[in-house]
Design a protein around this motif. Structure first.
Motif, short mmCIF file in Angstrom:
data_model
loop_
_atom_site.label_atom_id
_atom_site.label_comp_id
_atom_site.label_asym_id
_atom_site.label_seq_id
_atom_site.Cartn_x
_atom_site.Cartn_y
_atom_site.Cartn_z
N PRO A 41 108.58 66.44 27.36
CA PRO A 41 109.83 66.86 28.02
C PRO A 41 110.90 67.32 27.03
O PRO A 41 111.58 68.32 27.27
N ALA A 42 111.04 66.58 25.92
CA ALA A 42 112.05 66.95 24.93
C ALA A 42 111.74 68.31 24.32
O ALA A 42 112.63 69.15 24.12
N ALA B 8 105.25 77.07 32.08
CA ALA B 8 105.44 76.07 33.13
C ALA B 8 106.39 74.97 32.68
O ALA B 8 107.29 74.55 33.42
N ALA B 9 106.20 74.50 31.45
CA ALA B 9 107.06 73.44 30.92
C ALA B 9 108.50 73.91 30.79
O ALA B 9 109.44 73.18 31.11
N VAL C 44 112.52 74.33 23.87
CA VAL C 44 112.04 75.71 24.02
C VAL C 44 112.87 76.44 25.08
O VAL C 44 113.21 77.62 24.92
N ALA C 45 113.21 75.75 26.16
CA ALA C 45 114.02 76.37 27.21
C ALA C 45 115.38 76.79 26.67
O ALA C 45 115.88 77.87 26.98
N VAL C 46 115.99 75.94 25.85
CA VAL C 46 117.29 76.28 25.26
C VAL C 46 117.15 77.49 24.34
O VAL C 46 117.99 78.39 24.34
#
Length: 258
Positions: A4-5, A33-34, A10-12
């Motif tokens: 999750p971290a 997906a993550a 990666v999303a940021v």
């Protein structure tokens, strides 16, 4: 499988201009997906930052509407303007007639058309006035909530029933990857909406119910919008997800002010 971290990291890096090193990993559907599962966390960070910025500017003599406009600009800069770009392309695509191939051609054509200009202008005006109204009432939590709620639409747009419009691109990386996360984030968002009525002294039941209803409206609107886009375009792409985020924020801020 990303932790999750790591997914949030990666999303940021994907969705903001935050100065974090780009992750060195193959960008496949498992990573996509993550990242989409973590998108609402990016919304929470952006919402908190926007609320903090607005609170700081409210100590100056700037008018509330001006602060609202500056928050809109700051969010656009923080996200590279990609969501507004997606909104513009999606508006032009939905504004044309023809099969999915024609819609895709219009969306890739480059220059913004009249539908794009009108839609982006309308959304930015509504957001800046809405943000300004929340700022004038010192409703910092609701300001952050509206920004965060918009990101849930991107998760909804990646639900399993919707496929990618094209075999390549961002849509192909993330379309159809979300299932349980849609339910989890809807529950979390509903709880966050309920907190609109909570204060250290008491619980304002009306405000709490309003927060939950606004969350439900954003979810339903996001579900309908992404399904409609998928029908018109033959699937989902990154532009639709960006447009959904901007429309989700707009619906949320209007709902919180009703």
């Amino acid at each position: 499988m990303l932790s999750p971290a790591r997914a949030v990291y990666v999303a940021v890096s994907w969705m903001t201009v935050a100065p974090v090193p780009q992750p060195r990993m193959p960008m496949d559907r498992s990573v996509g997906a993550a990242v989409m599962t973590a998108i609402p966390v990016v919304g929470i960070l952006l919402g908190a930052g926007a609320a903090g910025l607005a609170a700081a500017m409210s100590t100056t003599d700037l008018p509330d509407a001006m602060i609202g406009a500056l928050v809109v600009v700051a969010l656009a800069l923080a996200t590279r303007g990609m969501h507004l770009d997606g909104l513009a392309d999606t508006a032009d695509g939905l504004g044309c007639y023809g099969p999915p191939e024609r819609v895709a051609e219009v969306m890739r054509s480059g220059p913004a058309g009249p539908f794009a200009v009108a839609t982006v202008t309308a959304v930015m005006i509504v957001q800046l006035i809405g943000f300004g109204s929340l700022i004038g009432q010192h409703r910092w939590y609701e300001l952050a909530l509206a920004i965060a709620l918009g990101r849930i639409v991107a998760v909804i747009g990646c639900r399993r029933r919707l496929s990618a419009a094209h075999p390549t691109g961002f849509g192909a990386l993330v379309a159809g990857t979300q299932h349980v996360s849609v339910i989890v984030w809807t529950v979390v968002a509903s709880a966050a909406g309920f907190l609109c009525g909570l204060s250290p002294e008491s619980l304002d039941v009306g405000a709490a119910v309003q927060g939950v209803v606004v969350t439900a409206v954003v979810v339903v609107a996001g579900w309908w919008f992404t399904a409609h886009c998928a029908r018109r375009m033959g699937g989902i792409n990154g532009d639709v997800l960006g447009a959904g985020i901007e429309l989700g924020v707009t619906v949320a801020v209007v709902g919180l002010l009703v």
